[in-house]
Design an enzyme around this catalytic site. Structure first.
Site, mmCIF file in Angstrom:
data_model
loop_
_atom_site.group_PDB
_atom_site.id
_atom_site.type_symbol
_atom_site.label_atom_id
_atom_site.label_comp_id
_atom_site.label_asym_id
_atom_site.label_seq_id
_atom_site.Cartn_x
_atom_site.Cartn_y
_atom_site.Cartn_z
ATOM 1 N N LYS A 22 11.227 41.541 61.854
ATOM 2 C CA LYS A 22 11.633 40.230 62.364
ATOM 3 C C LYS A 22 11.014 39.969 63.735
ATOM 4 O O LYS A 22 10.524 38.861 64.003
ATOM 5 C CB LYS A 22 13.158 40.164 62.465
ATOM 6 C CG LYS A 22 13.688 38.907 63.163
ATOM 7 C CD LYS A 22 15.187 38.951 63.336
ATOM 8 C CE LYS A 22 15.642 39.810 64.488
ATOM 9 N NZ LYS A 22 15.540 39.121 65.806
ATOM 10 N N CYS A 119 23.860 35.255 75.857
ATOM 11 C CA CYS A 119 23.661 36.289 74.848
ATOM 12 C C CYS A 119 24.737 37.339 75.046
ATOM 13 O O CYS A 119 25.020 37.747 76.170
ATOM 14 C CB CYS A 119 22.270 36.899 74.983
ATOM 15 S SG CYS A 119 21.923 38.200 73.778
ATOM 16 N N ARG A 124 19.074 37.483 79.440
ATOM 17 C CA ARG A 124 17.671 37.681 79.097
ATOM 18 C C ARG A 124 16.910 36.490 79.674
ATOM 19 O O ARG A 124 16.492 35.609 78.940
ATOM 20 C CB ARG A 124 17.501 37.769 77.581
ATOM 21 C CG ARG A 124 18.237 38.921 76.953
ATOM 22 C CD ARG A 124 17.606 39.328 75.652
ATOM 23 N NE ARG A 124 18.540 39.216 74.559
ATOM 24 C CZ ARG A 124 18.292 39.604 73.313
ATOM 25 N NH1 ARG A 124 17.135 40.113 72.999
ATOM 26 N NH2 ARG A 124 19.188 39.464 72.367
ATOM 27 N N ASP A 311 17.381 48.687 70.905
ATOM 28 C CA ASP A 311 17.883 48.165 69.634
ATOM 29 C C ASP A 311 18.379 49.260 68.694
ATOM 30 O O ASP A 311 18.943 48.961 67.638
ATOM 31 C CB ASP A 311 16.792 47.358 68.921
ATOM 32 C CG ASP A 311 16.675 45.945 69.474
ATOM 33 O OD1 ASP A 311 17.484 45.571 70.339
ATOM 34 O OD2 ASP A 311 15.775 45.210 69.026
ATOM 35 N N ARG A 403 20.997 37.855 60.628
ATOM 36 C CA ARG A 403 19.862 37.380 61.424
ATOM 37 C C ARG A 403 18.695 38.351 61.376
ATOM 38 O O ARG A 403 17.545 37.939 61.559
ATOM 39 C CB ARG A 403 20.269 37.183 62.885
ATOM 40 C CG ARG A 403 21.134 35.973 63.172
ATOM 41 C CD ARG A 403 21.396 35.857 64.677
ATOM 42 N NE ARG A 403 20.178 36.138 65.432
ATOM 43 C CZ ARG A 403 20.081 37.079 66.373
ATOM 44 N NH1 ARG A 403 21.115 37.832 66.681
ATOM 45 N NH2 ARG A 403 18.948 37.268 67.012
#
Length: 427
Positions: A22, A119, A124, A311, A403
């Site tokens: 992604k 967020c 960010r 992540d 997502r």
């Protein structure tokens, strides 16, 4: 609103195909705005963010065609861009919409892009993007929640020497795309080195851009007057691959991952091996994960690539709850990325938080309960915790995981997990 219902305790076995990345697909889709010719993209993941980006490009009058909906193959032709605006109603769910700023300013000399907003995992800011564009000659204003950029005189950006104050992946990508059509040479220092950045460079080269230094912290871009169409397949999703490595390890299963790239996961694989997890990377494009003889604690610190990816921090924390000993997890990238910890504690995990540091003591006997996902990677970590918890785990707000993970319920079910999507009753 959908929930996930998981009954834990089943080791995972079998083969899983890793989807396209992604975080690579979104910037290469935005790059299609740089040319009037068709850009053909393959191996895009079937996830919500890709659909949103497609809608955003279509709003700008780009012709967006896919083989199915949602699809893995897209052709994007931005022969004319009649609307250089990314409106809030389209971008509010997807921060990557800021990636249209650089291409729009470079091609049209103007852009109006909604600021992405807050967020859950922390700030960010896009100020690094804006400072870089200003050095390239753009006049930037912000008002009513929008960034407006315009290039005076002949409407073309100028090459510049830009040193990012801190490493920024989307900032590097945005300015890479802007520089590809700028006049003269642009030098980017302290650039992000992520594989997704290199993948974007590969596409831009196919489109006619002149770029040197990919894979390093210094990029040199000689702008072209015009870019052409191209065909490109995005790289595998290293975060999805890492998530399935942890899924195999945490359940004591035996998984074969295909269509993946172990070189993109060096730090993650090394850390998992330190905990005792057995990972075989001898076959190109494949990884096999087998259970540890004994899962032991290991400290971990997130870092920019090629370090341990932020992540993957939440997924690693789920694994640490099952390891013997105390694991110290230090988050250096985002200031508020331990939101999943409180939900794991409700399941019985022994976790203490002190600022950017978490101490996880295990092994803990997790038990199922109702928990809430706060962001994309937190969702994945809670799924992992649910796979080893006793009883039923109900995860709310799974729209986050949709997502970024393609068909995760179906993929886990095919591997033997007892997981299904259930529709929450409406009040």
């Amino acid at each position: 609103m959908d929930n996930f219902l998981i009954r834990g305790g089943k080791p995972l076995h079998g083969t899983v195909r890793i989807s396209g990345a992604k975080n690579s697909a979104l910037p290469v889709m935005a790059a299609a705005l740089l040319t009037t010719e068709p850009v053909k993209l393959h191996n895009l993941p079937r996830v919500r963010d890709i659909i949103t980006m497609g809608k955003l490009l279509a709003h700008m009058s780009a012709h967006v065609v896919t083989n199915e909906f949602p699809g893995t193959d897209y052709t994007i032709e931005a022969q004319t861009v009649s609307d250089a605006e990314a409106p809030y109603e389209l971008v509010r769910t997807m921060r990557a919409s800021i990636l249209t700023l650089g291409p729009l300013v470079a091609r049209l000399g103007k852009a109006r892009v909604s600021l992405p907003g807050g967020c859950a995992i922390g700030a960010r800011p896009v100020d690094l993007h804006l400072k870089a564009l200003e050095k390239m000659g753009a006049v930037i204003t912000t008002s009513h929640g929008y960034v407006e950029a315009a290039v005076p005189k002949n409407g073309r950006l100028k090459g510049a020497h830009i040193v990012f104050e801190k490493i920024t992946v989307t900032g590097t990508e945005n300015i890479l795309m802007a520089a590809a059509l700028a006049e003269g040479e642009t030098i980017l220092e302290n650039s992000a080195r992520e594989p997704e950045v290199t993948d974007l460079v590969e596409l831009l080269r196919k489109m006619g851009a002149h770029i040197e230094g990919d894979g390093t912290s210094t990029l040199r871009i000689r702008g072209a007057e015009k870019l052409r169409g191209a065909e490109h397949s995005v790289i595998p999703d290293r975060i999805e691959a890492g998530t399935f490595l942890v899924a195999g390890a945490i359940t004591g299963g035996d998984l074969l991952l295909t269509h993946c790239d172990a070189e993109h996961l060096g730090a993650v694989i090394e850390k998992l091996r330190q905990t005792g997890v057995r990972i075989d990377t001898d076959t190109p494009g494949q990884m096999r994960v087998r259970p540890a003889e004994k899962l032991v604690a290991a400290d971990m610190t997130t870092e920019e690539y090629p370090g341990f990816a932020t992540d993957m921090q939440a997924q690693y924390m789920a694994l640490a709850t099952q390891a013997e000993g105390a694991s110290v997890i230090t988050e250096t990238i985002f200031e508020n990325r331990f939101l999943h910890a409180s939900e794991m504690m409700r399941m019985g995990a022994n976790i203490s938080i002190d600022g950017r540091r978490a101490v996880v003591r295990g092994p803990a006997a997790l038990t199922g309960t109702t928990i809430i996902a706060s962001d994309l990677r937190a969702s994945a970590s809670l799924v992992l915790a649910g796979l080893v918890a006793q009883g039923e785990t109900l995860i709310d707000r799974v729209y986050h995981i949709d997502r970024g993970y393609e068909h995760i319920v179906e993929k886990l079910s095919d591997l033997g997990a007892d997981i299904r999507r259930v529709h929450a009753p409406t009040s």
